[in-house]
Scaffold this motif. Structure first.
Motif, mmCIF file in Angstrom:
data_model
loop_
_atom_site.group_PDB
_atom_site.id
_atom_site.type_symbol
_atom_site.label_atom_id
_atom_site.label_comp_id
_atom_site.label_asym_id
_atom_site.label_seq_id
_atom_site.Cartn_x
_atom_site.Cartn_y
_atom_site.Cartn_z
ATOM 1 N N ALA A 176 0.848 -1.191 0.000
ATOM 2 C CA ALA A 176 0.000 0.000 0.000
ATOM 3 C C ALA A 176 0.887 1.246 0.000
ATOM 4 C CB ALA A 176 -0.905 -0.001 1.226
ATOM 5 N N PRO A 177 0.748 2.121 -0.995
ATOM 6 C CA PRO A 177 1.537 3.355 -0.984
ATOM 7 C C PRO A 177 1.323 4.103 0.331
ATOM 8 C CG PRO A 177 0.430 3.085 -3.100
ATOM 9 C CD PRO A 177 -0.093 2.003 -2.199
ATOM 10 N N GLY A 178 2.419 4.482 0.984
ATOM 11 C CA GLY A 178 2.314 5.153 2.272
ATOM 12 C C GLY A 178 1.936 4.201 3.401
ATOM 13 N N GLY A 179 1.838 2.897 3.084
ATOM 14 C CA GLY A 179 1.477 1.914 4.108
ATOM 15 C C GLY A 179 0.049 2.069 4.599
ATOM 16 N N GLU A 180 -0.756 2.803 3.843
ATOM 17 C CA GLU A 180 -2.100 3.108 4.356
ATOM 18 C C GLU A 180 -3.151 2.145 3.819
ATOM 19 O OE1 GLU A 180 -3.671 6.901 5.532
ATOM 20 O OE2 GLU A 180 -2.201 7.772 4.140
ATOM 21 N N LEU A 181 -3.722 1.384 4.754
ATOM 22 C CA LEU A 181 -4.789 0.443 4.435
ATOM 23 C C LEU A 181 -6.006 0.782 5.274
ATOM 24 C CD1 LEU A 181 -2.867 -2.958 4.540
ATOM 25 C CD2 LEU A 181 -3.889 -1.921 2.505
ATOM 26 N N GLU A 182 -7.181 0.469 4.737
ATOM 27 C CA GLU A 182 -8.362 0.563 5.596
ATOM 28 C C GLU A 182 -9.323 -0.575 5.288
ATOM 29 O OE1 GLU A 182 -10.929 3.921 5.159
ATOM 30 O OE2 GLU A 182 -10.810 3.901 2.978
ATOM 31 N N VAL A 183 -9.989 -1.029 6.337
ATOM 32 C CA VAL A 183 -11.026 -2.045 6.189
ATOM 33 C C VAL A 183 -12.287 -1.335 5.732
ATOM 34 C CG1 VAL A 183 -12.549 -3.610 7.464
ATOM 35 C CG2 VAL A 183 -10.087 -3.598 7.931
ATOM 36 N N THR A 184 -12.815 -1.747 4.595
ATOM 37 C CA THR A 184 -14.041 -1.115 4.108
ATOM 38 C C THR A 184 -14.692 -2.038 3.079
ATOM 39 O OG1 THR A 184 -14.938 0.917 3.118
ATOM 40 C CG2 THR A 184 -12.818 0.164 2.285
ATOM 41 N N GLY A 185 -15.860 -1.647 2.595
ATOM 42 C CA GLY A 185 -16.469 -2.377 1.486
ATOM 43 C C GLY A 185 -17.299 -3.585 1.881
ATOM 44 N N GLY A 186 -17.671 -3.672 3.178
ATOM 45 C CA GLY A 186 -18.579 -4.745 3.588
ATOM 46 C C GLY A 186 -17.855 -5.978 4.088
ATOM 47 N N VAL A 187 -18.533 -6.753 4.880
ATOM 48 C CA VAL A 187 -17.959 -7.952 5.496
ATOM 49 C C VAL A 187 -18.836 -9.152 5.149
ATOM 50 C CG1 VAL A 187 -17.163 -9.003 7.649
ATOM 51 C CG2 VAL A 187 -17.256 -6.507 7.452
ATOM 52 N N ASN A 282 -0.965 -3.372 -17.462
ATOM 53 C CA ASN A 282 -2.190 -2.599 -17.355
ATOM 54 C C ASN A 282 -1.930 -1.186 -16.848
ATOM 55 O OD1 ASN A 282 -4.612 -1.638 -15.682
ATOM 56 N ND2 ASN A 282 -5.434 -3.232 -17.005
ATOM 57 N N PRO A 283 -2.578 -0.184 -17.468
ATOM 58 C CA PRO A 283 -2.322 1.207 -17.064
ATOM 59 C C PRO A 283 -2.687 1.500 -15.600
ATOM 60 C CG PRO A 283 -3.888 1.108 -18.916
ATOM 61 C CD PRO A 283 -3.469 -0.292 -18.634
ATOM 62 N N VAL A 284 -3.716 0.840 -15.082
ATOM 63 C CA VAL A 284 -4.074 1.066 -13.683
ATOM 64 C C VAL A 284 -2.951 0.552 -12.776
ATOM 65 C CG1 VAL A 284 -5.648 0.446 -11.813
ATOM 66 C CG2 VAL A 284 -6.555 1.006 -14.070
ATOM 67 N N PHE A 285 -2.455 -0.626 -13.115
ATOM 68 C CA PHE A 285 -1.384 -1.185 -12.309
ATOM 69 C C PHE A 285 -0.119 -0.336 -12.439
ATOM 70 C CE2 PHE A 285 1.732 -4.192 -10.733
ATOM 71 C CZ PHE A 285 1.048 -4.748 -9.665
ATOM 72 N N ALA A 286 0.120 0.169 -13.636
ATOM 73 C CA ALA A 286 1.286 1.030 -13.859
ATOM 74 C C ALA A 286 1.178 2.305 -13.016
ATOM 75 C CB ALA A 286 1.414 1.371 -15.339
ATOM 76 N N GLU A 287 -0.026 2.852 -12.961
ATOM 77 C CA GLU A 287 -0.270 4.049 -12.156
ATOM 78 C C GLU A 287 -0.056 3.747 -10.666
ATOM 79 O OE1 GLU A 287 -0.634 7.055 -12.540
ATOM 80 O OE2 GLU A 287 -1.864 7.928 -10.951
ATOM 81 N N TYR A 288 -0.552 2.612 -10.253
ATOM 82 C CA TYR A 288 -0.357 2.180 -8.862
ATOM 83 C C TYR A 288 1.141 2.016 -8.565
ATOM 84 C CZ TYR A 288 0.340 -1.617 -5.473
ATOM 85 O OH TYR A 288 0.816 -2.409 -4.468
ATOM 86 N N ARG A 290 3.553 3.494 -9.993
ATOM 87 C CA ARG A 290 4.136 4.832 -9.951
ATOM 88 C C ARG A 290 3.865 5.494 -8.590
ATOM 89 N NH1 ARG A 290 3.086 9.610 -10.208
ATOM 90 N NH2 ARG A 290 0.830 9.361 -10.381
ATOM 91 N N MET A 291 2.639 5.334 -8.080
ATOM 92 C CA MET A 291 2.287 5.937 -6.785
ATOM 93 C C MET A 291 3.098 5.306 -5.650
ATOM 94 S SD MET A 291 -1.829 6.246 -7.462
ATOM 95 C CE MET A 291 -2.423 7.335 -6.175
ATOM 96 N N LEU A 292 3.326 4.006 -5.785
ATOM 97 C CA LEU A 292 4.139 3.324 -4.771
ATOM 98 C C LEU A 292 5.587 3.808 -4.853
ATOM 99 C CD1 LEU A 292 4.205 1.100 -2.591
ATOM 100 C CD2 LEU A 292 4.669 -0.564 -4.414
ATOM 101 N N ALA A 293 6.094 3.897 -6.066
ATOM 102 C CA ALA A 293 7.486 4.328 -6.257
ATOM 103 C C ALA A 293 7.685 5.765 -5.778
ATOM 104 C CB ALA A 293 7.877 4.186 -7.725
ATOM 105 N N ALA A 294 6.644 6.590 -5.908
ATOM 106 C CA ALA A 294 6.750 7.977 -5.450
ATOM 107 C C ALA A 294 6.971 8.027 -3.940
ATOM 108 C CB ALA A 294 5.487 8.749 -5.838
ATOM 109 N N LYS A 295 6.505 7.006 -3.241
ATOM 110 C CA LYS A 295 6.667 6.966 -1.783
ATOM 111 C C LYS A 295 7.994 6.343 -1.372
ATOM 112 C CE LYS A 295 2.545 8.411 -0.498
ATOM 113 N NZ LYS A 295 2.393 9.680 0.214
ATOM 114 N N VAL A 296 8.378 5.286 -2.045
ATOM 115 C CA VAL A 296 9.514 4.499 -1.544
ATOM 116 C C VAL A 296 10.684 4.410 -2.523
ATOM 117 C CG1 VAL A 296 8.100 3.093 -0.005
ATOM 118 C CG2 VAL A 296 8.471 2.333 -2.362
ATOM 119 N N GLY A 297 10.531 4.992 -3.674
ATOM 120 C CA GLY A 297 11.591 4.886 -4.681
ATOM 121 C C GLY A 297 11.363 3.681 -5.580
ATOM 122 N N GLU A 298 11.878 3.765 -6.778
ATOM 123 C CA GLU A 298 11.591 2.744 -7.779
ATOM 124 C C GLU A 298 12.164 1.373 -7.386
ATOM 125 O OE1 GLU A 298 9.578 2.516 -10.166
ATOM 126 O OE2 GLU A 298 10.336 0.625 -10.991
ATOM 127 N N ALA A 299 13.385 1.386 -6.854
ATOM 128 C CA ALA A 299 14.014 0.092 -6.532
ATOM 129 C C ALA A 299 13.214 -0.630 -5.458
ATOM 130 C CB ALA A 299 15.455 0.309 -6.070
#
Ligand code: FES
Ligand SMILES: [Fe+2]
Lengths: 438, 154
Positions: A176-187, A282-288, A290-299
């Protein structure tokens, strides 16, 4: 409980076989509630469920009804949901935010730490009532945002308990970019007429999908192929997984399966994101990415996404899938009745489509009316009915026995991917819990 | 014809109760959705899970699964009675009738009988002398409860 002394219990759990009574004897179940669920660290949820002071949700620790609440001092408390007066559950099941828990029977009220705050007719008591609070779980600890509690005063620390299985939570959270997770979307709350252990013995079982899930594999093969970028179907993620369940035997044999001293386990090498999640192109995965790399670096992003821990089991009450962000908690209700709560986790700083895929996956694969889970439940129930046979006393858990490999990090690896090492590891720690102090 | 909406809903229920699932599928339009929400008053099927949220393709695959010889939870299929009641025409928009009804369903399989209750909404398009279903939503009274596996169609 003299009937279940150490020798007797050790007779029931042997290296390559288990006696049916371990799954079907109500007396053993009672003992498990005391010695396993009354002692081990149990996962209860995630801190996103109790973000602010006074936020609470109800759940169970074994059969104990408990309230998980955020205290004013910021700590998470776990209170047994039972009034100190005459036993009523003080809090209706569910979730919310409250200043105090007020018992519906005679109005005793408790603060967020479980301390008795006030009661009507107080003059009726001679002494001081300070000790009369809600019983609190003596140990509560968090690992990477996941809330654990133990009903025992002492025992291993949470980190010792998790041991190498910390890597599974790290994988889940690091993704999770920024390590941020939340429980949501029903159980989803699915129940079955079978022992709680049957679920934990199923989730690392690479020998079962081709058989149990034959119908969903066949149907997924006939489903429309996952669409190209921009033309995906809502259910592509689920179709990918169901097709993967039909992977050839050689693939399952090549999967890594590891266990830990406390009975945890995980499967690796099975899925990479390309086979599975949205496809690396997939472009969505590529965007994800990128967002992860913006937080922790590409490597580091590459390293994180290269971890392929797939299903993980945290014994005795949890299973999760980090690439799909699905977490399941099993609650034993009786020796032959269990209920499983299935949660979806959203990465807060990822493209919305990532969570939509998680929801689609939950619906089609893990949901109560899904194509995959329903066949697992049917089989658990057939297994439980099979245990009523007195003519055959033992279950065989011997696949791969004698070929387990001790790894340098303290884990033990199955000789092949379909080794039943994970059941042997669970049974070994079960025996430890059940005979501690016996 | 008076009562033609009711007759159509009874016909749909009958197809399910006699396990004529392929004929039942034919009642749905190509762009149909079939939705059993997980949460009460759920408005979002995309970021909140559903007990079932199928487009026409998934619904068809669901029926195919039921016919597979190793569909363990569906072999045999549960016997059902769908009791449709309280049919009300809610309105008409974009050439579709919006119809509310209640469903009481008795299910029997493997020595176990269950009763379901739900509030149902159909969206119906005229198709010659009959209708096609473009949307069906079933809100189960116990959708948020602890439920054993579900391998039937509502
Ligand atoms: S039982 Fe709770 S106040 Fe009496
Ligand atoms: Fe399975």
């Amino acid at each position: 409980m003299g009937a279940f002394d150490r020798e007797r219990l050790a007779m029931l759990v042997q290296p390559d076989r288990v006696h049916r009574s371990v799954y079907s004897d109500p007396a053993i179940f009672e003992l498990e509630m005391e010695r396993v669920f009354g002692y081990a660290w149990l996962i209860l949820g995630h801190e996103s469920q109790v973000r602010h002071a006074g936020d609470y949700f109800t759940t169970r620790m074994g059969r104990e009804p408990v309230i998980v609440v955020r205290h004013d001092d910021g700590s998470v408390r776990v209170l047994v949901n039972r009034c100190a007066h005459r036993g009523s559950m003080v809090c209706a099941e569910g979730r919310g935010n409250t200043e105090r828990f007020v018992c519906p029977y005679h109005g005793w009220s408790y603060d967020r730490g479980g301390r008795l705050h006030a009661m009507p007719f107080e003059s009726g008591y001679a002494g001081k009532l300070g000790e009369l609070g809600l019983h609190a779980a003596p140990r509560v600890a968090l690992y990477r945002g996941f809330i654990f509690a133990s009903l025992a005063e002492s025992g291993p620390s949470l980190e010792d308990f998790l041991g190498p299985a910390c890597a599974s939570f790290d994988d889940l959270v690091d993704r999770a970019p920024g390590g941020e997770l939340e429980v949501t979307g029903g159980v989803f709350k699915h129940a079955y007429n079978g022992n709680w252990k049957l679920m934990l013995e199923n989730h690392l079982d690479g020998a079962h999908p081709a058989w149990v899930h034959a119908s969903s594999v066949a149907v997924a093969r006939g489903a429309p192929d996952p669409g190209p970028p921009g033309e995906e179907h809502y259910y592509d993620i689920a179709v990918r997984q169901m097709r993967q369940n039909g992977a050839p035997d050689a693939v399952w044999e090549a999967v890594g399966v590891w266990t830990t001293r406390f009975g945890h386990g995980y499967l690796g090498d099975y899925h990479n994101d390309d086979r599975l999640v949205v496809g690396l192109g997939n472009p969505v995965f590529a965007e994800y990415h990128r967002m992860l790399a913006a937080k922790v670096g590409e490597a580091e992003a590459k390293r994180i996404l290269g971890v392929t821990l797939w299903n993980s089991i945290i014994y005795p009450n949890c299973s999760f899938m980090s690439q799909f962000r699905q977490l399941r908690i099993v609650h034993p209700l009786a020796v032959d009745r269990s209920v499983v709560y299935t949660y979806s986790l959203r990465m807060k700083q990822a493209p919305p489509q990532m969570f939509r895929d998680t929801v689609a996956f939950a619906n089609v694969v893990n949901g109560t009316a899904s194509w995959v889970l329903t066949d697992d439940l049917e089989v658990y129930e057939r297994v439980q009915r099979g245990f009523s046979s007195g003519a055959v006393e033992w279950l065989n858990i011997g696949r791969g026995h004698g070929r387990d490999v001790d790894e340098p990090d303290g884990t033990r690896r199955g000789g092949t991917g379909t080794s039943e090492i994970y059941i042997r590891a669970q049974m070994r720690v079960w025996l430890d819990y059940m005979t501690a102090g016996a | 014809m008076p009562g033609e909406i009711e007759q159509f809903l009874y016909h749909e229920a009958h197809l399910l109760d006699t396990q004529r699932f392929e004929e039942w599928l034919d009642l749905f339009t190509e762009d149909a959705t079939y939705w059993v929400p997980l949460e009460q008053n759920q408005s979002d099927p995309v970021e909140t899970s559903s007990i079932i949220h199928d487009d026409r393709t998934l619904l068809e695959l669901r029926v195919k699964q039921a016919r597979h010889p190793r569909a363990h939870a569906r072999t045999p299929m549960a016997r059902t009675v769908h009791q449709v009641g309280n049919v009300r025409l809610l309105g008409e928009s974009d050439g579709e009738l919006r119809v509310a009804s209640t469903l009481v369903l008795v299910e029997f399989r493997a020595e176990r009988q269950r009763v379901w209750g739900g509030l149902v909404e159909h969206r119906l398009r005229s198709a010659g002398a009959t209708f096609r279903i473009s949307h069906k939503r079933i809100d189960l009274v116990n959708s948020e409860g602890e439920l054993d596996g579900i391998a039937i169609l509502f």
